[in-house]
Design a protein around this motif. Sequence first.
Motif, PDB file in Angstrom:
ATOM      1  N   SER A 131       0.874  -1.176   0.000  1.00  0.00           N
ATOM      2  CA  SER A 131       0.000   0.000   0.000  1.00  0.00           C
ATOM      3  C   SER A 131       0.908   1.221   0.000  1.00  0.00           C
ATOM      4  N   GLU A 132       0.317   2.389  -0.144  1.00  0.00           N
ATOM      5  CA  GLU A 132       1.126   3.608  -0.121  1.00  0.00           C
ATOM      6  C   GLU A 132       1.684   3.879   1.272  1.00  0.00           C
ATOM      7  N   ASP A 133       1.203   3.157   2.274  1.00  0.00           N
ATOM      8  CA  ASP A 133       1.684   3.328   3.642  1.00  0.00           C
ATOM      9  C   ASP A 133       2.871   2.421   3.975  1.00  0.00           C
ATOM     10  N   ILE A 134       3.365   1.690   2.982  1.00  0.00           N
ATOM     11  CA  ILE A 134       4.513   0.810   3.217  1.00  0.00           C
ATOM     12  C   ILE A 134       5.763   1.675   3.447  1.00  0.00           C
ATOM     13  N   PRO A 135       6.532   1.365   4.492  1.00  0.00           N
ATOM     14  CA  PRO A 135       7.790   2.101   4.695  1.00  0.00           C
ATOM     15  C   PRO A 135       8.738   1.833   3.527  1.00  0.00           C
ATOM     16  N   LEU A 136       9.453   2.863   3.091  1.00  0.00           N
ATOM     17  CA  LEU A 136      10.388   2.675   1.974  1.00  0.00           C
ATOM     18  C   LEU A 136      11.435   1.626   2.307  1.00  0.00           C
ATOM     19  N   THR A 137      11.863   1.576   3.563  1.00  0.00           N
ATOM     20  CA  THR A 137      12.881   0.588   3.932  1.00  0.00           C
ATOM     21  C   THR A 137      12.354  -0.835   3.733  1.00  0.00           C
TER      22      THR A 137
ATOM     23  N   ILE B 202      13.632   2.238  -9.857  1.00  0.00           N
ATOM     24  CA  ILE B 202      12.421   2.961 -10.256  1.00  0.00           C
ATOM     25  C   ILE B 202      12.276   4.237  -9.432  1.00  0.00           C
ATOM     26  N   LEU B 203      12.488   4.133  -8.131  1.00  0.00           N
ATOM     27  CA  LEU B 203      12.375   5.309  -7.262  1.00  0.00           C
ATOM     28  C   LEU B 203      13.385   6.393  -7.652  1.00  0.00           C
ATOM     29  N   MET B 204      14.538   5.984  -8.174  1.00  0.00           N
ATOM     30  CA  MET B 204      15.554   6.950  -8.599  1.00  0.00           C
ATOM     31  C   MET B 204      14.992   7.895  -9.655  1.00  0.00           C
ATOM     32  N   LYS B 205      14.182   7.359 -10.555  1.00  0.00           N
ATOM     33  CA  LYS B 205      13.609   8.154 -11.641  1.00  0.00           C
ATOM     34  C   LYS B 205      12.548   9.130 -11.143  1.00  0.00           C
ATOM     35  N   TYR B 206      12.060   8.903  -9.932  1.00  0.00           N
ATOM     36  CA  TYR B 206      10.995   9.737  -9.380  1.00  0.00           C
ATOM     37  C   TYR B 206      11.471  10.649  -8.249  1.00  0.00           C
ATOM     38  N   GLY B 207      12.798  10.729  -8.052  1.00  0.00           N
ATOM     39  CA  GLY B 207      13.305  11.676  -7.070  1.00  0.00           C
ATOM     40  C   GLY B 207      14.278  11.129  -6.048  1.00  0.00           C
ATOM     41  N   LEU B 208      14.405   9.819  -5.937  1.00  0.00           N
ATOM     42  CA  LEU B 208      15.336   9.257  -4.960  1.00  0.00           C
ATOM     43  C   LEU B 208      16.774   9.664  -5.276  1.00  0.00           C
ATOM     44  N   GLN B 209      17.072   9.837  -6.548  1.00  0.00           N
ATOM     45  CA  GLN B 209      18.409  10.278  -6.955  1.00  0.00           C
ATOM     46  C   GLN B 209      18.758  11.615  -6.299  1.00  0.00           C
TER      47      GLN B 209
ATOM     48  N   ARG C 135       3.856   6.902   0.504  1.00  0.00           N
ATOM     49  CA  ARG C 135       2.999   8.088   0.442  1.00  0.00           C
ATOM     50  C   ARG C 135       3.808   9.355   0.777  1.00  0.00           C
ATOM     51  N   GLY C 136       4.659   9.270   1.781  1.00  0.00           N
ATOM     52  CA  GLY C 136       5.505  10.391   2.165  1.00  0.00           C
ATOM     53  C   GLY C 136       6.488  10.760   1.065  1.00  0.00           C
ATOM     54  N   PHE C 137       7.035   9.749   0.411  1.00  0.00           N
ATOM     55  CA  PHE C 137       7.953   9.976  -0.705  1.00  0.00           C
ATOM     56  C   PHE C 137       7.244  10.707  -1.839  1.00  0.00           C
ATOM     57  N   ILE C 138       6.040  10.247  -2.161  1.00  0.00           N
ATOM     58  CA  ILE C 138       5.254  10.864  -3.232  1.00  0.00           C
ATOM     59  C   ILE C 138       4.978  12.329  -2.902  1.00  0.00           C
ATOM     60  N   THR C 139       4.633  12.601  -1.650  1.00  0.00           N
ATOM     61  CA  THR C 139       4.368  13.975  -1.215  1.00  0.00           C
ATOM     62  C   THR C 139       5.644  14.812  -1.265  1.00  0.00           C
ATOM     63  N   LEU C 140       6.741  14.262  -0.736  1.00  0.00           N
ATOM     64  CA  LEU C 140       8.010  14.977  -0.713  1.00  0.00           C
ATOM     65  C   LEU C 140       8.478  15.344  -2.122  1.00  0.00           C
TER      66      LEU C 140
ATOM     67  N   LYS D 126      -0.620  11.505 -12.331  1.00  0.00           N
ATOM     68  CA  LYS D 126      -0.204  10.527 -13.344  1.00  0.00           C
ATOM     69  C   LYS D 126       1.106   9.852 -12.934  1.00  0.00           C
ATOM     70  N   GLU D 127       2.074  10.650 -12.476  1.00  0.00           N
ATOM     71  CA  GLU D 127       3.360  10.104 -12.028  1.00  0.00           C
ATOM     72  C   GLU D 127       3.157   9.178 -10.832  1.00  0.00           C
ATOM     73  N   ARG D 128       2.330   9.616  -9.886  1.00  0.00           N
ATOM     74  CA  ARG D 128       2.053   8.821  -8.701  1.00  0.00           C
ATOM     75  C   ARG D 128       1.471   7.463  -9.094  1.00  0.00           C
ATOM     76  N   ASP D 129       0.480   7.496  -9.978  1.00  0.00           N
ATOM     77  CA  ASP D 129      -0.156   6.251 -10.410  1.00  0.00           C
ATOM     78  C   ASP D 129       0.823   5.322 -11.104  1.00  0.00           C
ATOM     79  N   GLU D 130       1.695   5.882 -11.959  1.00  0.00           N
ATOM     80  CA  GLU D 130       2.708   5.071 -12.653  1.00  0.00           C
ATOM     81  C   GLU D 130       3.668   4.447 -11.649  1.00  0.00           C
ATOM     82  N   LEU D 131       4.144   5.266 -10.719  1.00  0.00           N
ATOM     83  CA  LEU D 131       5.098   4.789  -9.723  1.00  0.00           C
ATOM     84  C   LEU D 131       4.497   3.677  -8.870  1.00  0.00           C
ATOM     85  N   VAL D 132       3.327   3.918  -8.331  1.00  0.00           N
ATOM     86  CA  VAL D 132       2.680   2.934  -7.461  1.00  0.00           C
ATOM     87  C   VAL D 132       2.432   1.633  -8.222  1.00  0.00           C
TER      88      VAL D 132
END
Length: 78
Positions: free
Chosen positions: A4-10, A22-29, A47-52, A58-64
Amino acid sequence: MKFSEDIPLTTLLETAPECEEILMKYGLQKIKEDGVYEIVVPRLTLRGFITLMNLKEKERDELVSKLEEIYNKKLSGG
């Protein structure tokens, strides 16, 4: 843990390390480049990553969708 979007990134990255690419392409880099990866990532949920990263719907939906597919394959042993 169910995806779910509430899953901790770790948790996501421990279960499915290939999600990091994948996360690198959305801002983790940017988080890595800023030198705050070790501080920020353990405190973030997806969810926090998406907000940050201020992702558009559209990006959120693709990432999730991409992350969920990989995560669920890992859980099912694929």
